[in-house]
Design a protein around this motif. Sequence first.
Motif, PDB file in Angstrom:
ATOM      1  N   LYS A  11       0.820  -1.218   0.000  1.00  0.00           N
ATOM      2  CA  LYS A  11       0.000   0.000   0.000  1.00  0.00           C
ATOM      3  C   LYS A  11       0.854   1.268   0.000  1.00  0.00           C
ATOM      4  O   LYS A  11       0.377   2.355  -0.284  1.00  0.00           O
ATOM      5  N   VAL A  14       0.708   2.382  -3.381  1.00  0.00           N
ATOM      6  CA  VAL A  14      -0.566   3.056  -3.659  1.00  0.00           C
ATOM      7  C   VAL A  14      -0.464   4.528  -3.246  1.00  0.00           C
ATOM      8  O   VAL A  14      -0.943   5.426  -3.942  1.00  0.00           O
ATOM      9  N   TRP A  15       0.173   4.780  -2.107  1.00  0.00           N
ATOM     10  CA  TRP A  15       0.409   6.155  -1.665  1.00  0.00           C
ATOM     11  C   TRP A  15       1.200   6.919  -2.742  1.00  0.00           C
ATOM     12  O   TRP A  15       0.839   8.040  -3.118  1.00  0.00           O
ATOM     13  N   CYS A  17       1.416   6.353  -5.918  1.00  0.00           N
ATOM     14  CA  CYS A  17       0.543   6.574  -7.081  1.00  0.00           C
ATOM     15  C   CYS A  17      -0.435   7.713  -6.807  1.00  0.00           C
ATOM     16  O   CYS A  17      -0.749   8.510  -7.704  1.00  0.00           O
ATOM     17  N   GLY A  18      -0.927   7.780  -5.568  1.00  0.00           N
ATOM     18  CA  GLY A  18      -1.837   8.869  -5.199  1.00  0.00           C
ATOM     19  C   GLY A  18      -1.163  10.223  -5.293  1.00  0.00           C
ATOM     20  O   GLY A  18      -1.759  11.207  -5.762  1.00  0.00           O
ATOM     21  N   THR A  69      -6.249   7.252  -1.780  1.00  0.00           N
ATOM     22  CA  THR A  69      -4.926   6.661  -2.034  1.00  0.00           C
ATOM     23  C   THR A  69      -3.860   7.330  -1.170  1.00  0.00           C
ATOM     24  O   THR A  69      -2.842   6.716  -0.852  1.00  0.00           O
ATOM     25  N   CYS A  70      -4.087   8.580  -0.805  1.00  0.00           N
ATOM     26  CA  CYS A  70      -3.131   9.306   0.043  1.00  0.00           C
ATOM     27  C   CYS A  70      -3.567   9.316   1.503  1.00  0.00           C
ATOM     28  O   CYS A  70      -3.181  10.212   2.262  1.00  0.00           O
ATOM     29  N   ARG A  77      -6.495   2.934   3.549  1.00  0.00           N
ATOM     30  CA  ARG A  77      -5.995   3.268   2.212  1.00  0.00           C
ATOM     31  C   ARG A  77      -6.426   2.191   1.222  1.00  0.00           C
ATOM     32  O   ARG A  77      -6.462   1.006   1.556  1.00  0.00           O
ATOM     33  N   VAL A  83      -8.263   0.417  -6.381  1.00  0.00           N
ATOM     34  CA  VAL A  83      -8.018   1.573  -7.241  1.00  0.00           C
ATOM     35  C   VAL A  83      -8.465   1.277  -8.663  1.00  0.00           C
ATOM     36  O   VAL A  83      -9.148   2.080  -9.313  1.00  0.00           O
TER      37      VAL A  83
END
Length: 268
Positions: A11, A14-15, A17-18, A69-70, A77, A83
């Motif tokens: 994850k 993912v952060w 990407c956010g 995502t952030c 998250r 996503v």
Amino acid sequence: EILGKAPYNEKCDVWSCGVILYTLLSGDMPFRGDTSEELMRNLKKKPVRFQSRSWRSVSQVAQSLVRRTCCKVVPERLSAQQVLADDWLWALGVEAERPVARALDPEMFANAAKFGEMTALQRASLHRVAYHMEDERVGGLRDVFLQLDVDFDGKLTKEELLHGADLIGLPAEESARMAELFDQIDSDGSGFLEYTEFLAAMTPLSKMSAEACLVAFRSFDKDRSGTISVEEIQRVFTQDGADKISTDRLKEAVGCCDTDGDGEIGFE
């Protein structure tokens, strides 16, 4: 998590990407600071804000995706799979069913039927060829695979494959045959089709390049003699975890291609 030296998992990507998405949509960074210390402090403590003028033209669903995502609370998250399933991505025109219906071709299912009729040796060979296929030769099939994979887990279930058959109006008897073929295409018996298994079954032989065939041939030709023996084939099957095939059956399969009668298979 990394800055705080806390345990982290995927994850954290993912952060990242956010943060990238935030910048793409607004032209700004989610966190600022006059010094690196201030930047790190703001990153750890301050929430993501959408106060700049550029966010006025960005939809609420897009802002929601960035916010989730952030999110600093890791369990809250989004996962990568969540996503990909987000409403904003689909609202961009990536519709779930229509592209599949356009991209799918009944010929693909005909190729799969032919694949199911092949010997275990032929299927294993095509798996290795498919693994080494050039991207430009399989681009269309890659897109189909991604579109059929409705839950974005990187593999196809029998239900997902049959759903694609329904979308192009495959007759009921052919769909039933496809359900039977699924187990033969699923070479490792996992209960789903991985990308290489899908390519091996769906790619017409005419699209399999000589280069990929040669690489596959060499993966069997362990002693680099220029020919493949029954023993080498059995060894590859064992390494791949495939079901063991009797020596007699392998000799019979090799005999179908052994034009000079030496008991081995040359590349040509």
